[in-house]
Design a protein around this motif. Structure first.
Motif, PDB file in Angstrom:
ATOM      1  N   ALA A  50       0.826  -1.207   0.000  1.00  0.00           N
ATOM      2  CA  ALA A  50       0.000   0.000   0.000  1.00  0.00           C
ATOM      3  C   ALA A  50       0.859   1.255   0.000  1.00  0.00           C
ATOM      4  N   ALA A  51       2.045   1.154   0.590  1.00  0.00           N
ATOM      5  CA  ALA A  51       2.947   2.308   0.626  1.00  0.00           C
ATOM      6  C   ALA A  51       3.328   2.786  -0.769  1.00  0.00           C
ATOM      7  N   ASN A  52       3.304   1.891  -1.777  1.00  0.00           N
ATOM      8  CA  ASN A  52       3.594   2.318  -3.156  1.00  0.00           C
ATOM      9  C   ASN A  52       2.708   3.500  -3.551  1.00  0.00           C
ATOM     10  N   ARG A  53       1.455   3.429  -3.112  1.00  0.00           N
ATOM     11  CA  ARG A  53       0.504   4.510  -3.442  1.00  0.00           C
ATOM     12  C   ARG A  53       0.823   5.778  -2.662  1.00  0.00           C
ATOM     13  N   ALA A  54       1.235   5.626  -1.407  1.00  0.00           N
ATOM     14  CA  ALA A  54       1.565   6.797  -0.592  1.00  0.00           C
ATOM     15  C   ALA A  54       2.755   7.550  -1.174  1.00  0.00           C
ATOM     16  N   TRP A  55       3.693   6.827  -1.787  1.00  0.00           N
ATOM     17  CA  TRP A  55       4.885   7.473  -2.354  1.00  0.00           C
ATOM     18  C   TRP A  55       4.520   8.437  -3.482  1.00  0.00           C
ATOM     19  N   MET A  56       3.381   8.211  -4.128  1.00  0.00           N
ATOM     20  CA  MET A  56       2.964   9.096  -5.209  1.00  0.00           C
ATOM     21  C   MET A  56       2.440  10.431  -4.686  1.00  0.00           C
ATOM     22  N   GLN A  57       2.067  10.471  -3.406  1.00  0.00           N
ATOM     23  CA  GLN A  57       1.455  11.675  -2.840  1.00  0.00           C
ATOM     24  C   GLN A  57       2.482  12.686  -2.356  1.00  0.00           C
ATOM     25  N   GLY A  58       3.708  12.237  -2.124  1.00  0.00           N
ATOM     26  CA  GLY A  58       4.733  13.151  -1.634  1.00  0.00           C
ATOM     27  C   GLY A  58       5.802  12.381  -0.887  1.00  0.00           C
ATOM     28  N   ALA A  59       6.772  13.106  -0.384  1.00  0.00           N
ATOM     29  CA  ALA A  59       7.872  12.486   0.346  1.00  0.00           C
ATOM     30  C   ALA A  59       7.357  11.863   1.643  1.00  0.00           C
ATOM     31  N   THR A  60       7.826  10.654   1.926  1.00  0.00           N
ATOM     32  CA  THR A  60       7.495   9.983   3.186  1.00  0.00           C
ATOM     33  C   THR A  60       8.835   9.674   3.852  1.00  0.00           C
ATOM     34  N   TYR A  61       9.088   8.409   4.137  1.00  0.00           N
ATOM     35  CA  TYR A  61      10.415   8.007   4.597  1.00  0.00           C
ATOM     36  C   TYR A  61      11.369   7.839   3.415  1.00  0.00           C
TER      37      TYR A  61
END
Length: 333
Positions: A50-61
């Protein structure tokens, strides 16, 4: 090398709402040449998270994935050429290769893996999924025998392992999942004590019935409404391990978080902590040894969802975000 073609899947547009096939495109290019300090990898299995999708929204870790670049993603890969000490042809590694057949990656960014069969276990139970479950539950949740542990996305790659480890540790385990089939699988196959189907609605009421004495440990993979339903049912001094917020990744950024959090945390003296699995990689060997022991003893069942073909990676991620998978989803390149 038998081929000079490197297929790549690009993220051609960052979605503002739900992710769709139109956001990706497959292209063909040349196989890269490794520079000094790099190795050339043949990608074997791509991890879908699911984190793959979060990476598209902006910088994470990690840095955000930008439009018109190779889609980022971790993978188990084989070294086919090396210009780096410590890694030789034939070695198996884990690293962020992106969605492609071949990748040239600095050796310092790779983790050498043992040659375990099946290789898929290096992405599931002995990989990021299993290690996330192990450290998130045991180090953040700190479950004790006899306590009640609730886990959301319980039929997914991490949640299904969290629940089983909690049972191994002598806890009463309640899983929250989507659909009657998944809930039945949790209780009949994985040994969960109860399961709540969030698709039925009325999660708060169903959770109250499944955990009438309250929740000691909540392992949160989804955030949003499910977290909001769990918070008031936490016992005093309860622990919440915040692993992800999949309910909010695949939509426009207007999603709300749980309401009333500060007051509940204070009154119930809760500990609510986020974590990234890489925080604990210095203790990876002990974790893998424990996980291998539990698998060998039949206490921990491994469920994998393997999709064939690099070209199917976008569709496989979209399906994962919709909850299609049971256990760890990955793509065999």
């Amino acid at each position: 090398m038998s081929t000079t073609i490197n297929r790549q899947i690009l993220l051609i547009e960052k979605p503002s709402g739900k992710l769709g096939p139109e956001h990706f495109r497959m292209v063909e290019g040349a196989v890269p040449e490794p520079k000094d300090g790099e190795v050339l990898l043949r990608v074997r299995y791509i991890s879908l998270d699911a984190a793959n999708r979060a990476w598209m929204q902006g910088a994470t870790y990690r840095a955000a994935v930008e439009a018109n670049s190779v889609m980022a993603g971790g993978a188990v890969a084989e070294v086919v050429a090396s210009k780096a000490p410590g890694l030789a042809v034939g070695d198996i590694v884990f690293g962020d290769t992106g969605w492609q057949d071949y990748a040239a990656v600095p050796a310092r960014h790779l983790a050498k893996l043992p040659k375990i069969e099946p290789l898929t276990h290096l992405l599931s139970v002995y990989g990021v999924a299993g290690l996330t479950a192990y450290f998130g539950l045991l180090e953040i949740g700190k479950p004790k025998a006899g306590e009640t542990v609730v886990v959301s996305a319980a039929a997914g790659s991490v949640g299904s392992i969290v629940g089983q480890i909690a049972k191994i540790k002598g806890c009463r385990v309640v899983g929250i999942a989507g659909g009657k089939d998944k809930c039945s699988w949790l209780t009949s196959e994985l040994g969960f004590d109860a399961a709540v189907d969030y698709k039925d609605g009325a999660v708060f009421k169903a959770l109250k019935a499944a955990a009438p004495d309250g929740i000691d440990v909540y392992f949160d993979n989804v955030g949003g409404d499910i977290l909001e339903a769990c918070l008031p049912q936490m016992k005093n001094y309860g622990r919440i391990a915040c692993c992800g917020a999949v309910s909010q990744y695949d939509q426009a950024p207007s999603a709300h978080g749980p309401r009333g959090v500060p007051g509940l945390i204070v009154v119930k003296r809760l500990v609510m902590q986020g974590f990234i699995v890489t925080d604990f990689m210095g203790r990876r060997d002990q974790a893998v040894a424990d996980l291998q022991g539990w698998v060998a003893a039949g206490k921990l069942k491994v469920q994998e969802d393997v999709i064939d073909g690099l070209e199917n990676t976008p569709k496989a991620l979209i399906g994962l975000l919709a909850g299609e998978n049971r256990g760890k989803r990955m793509v065999r390149v």
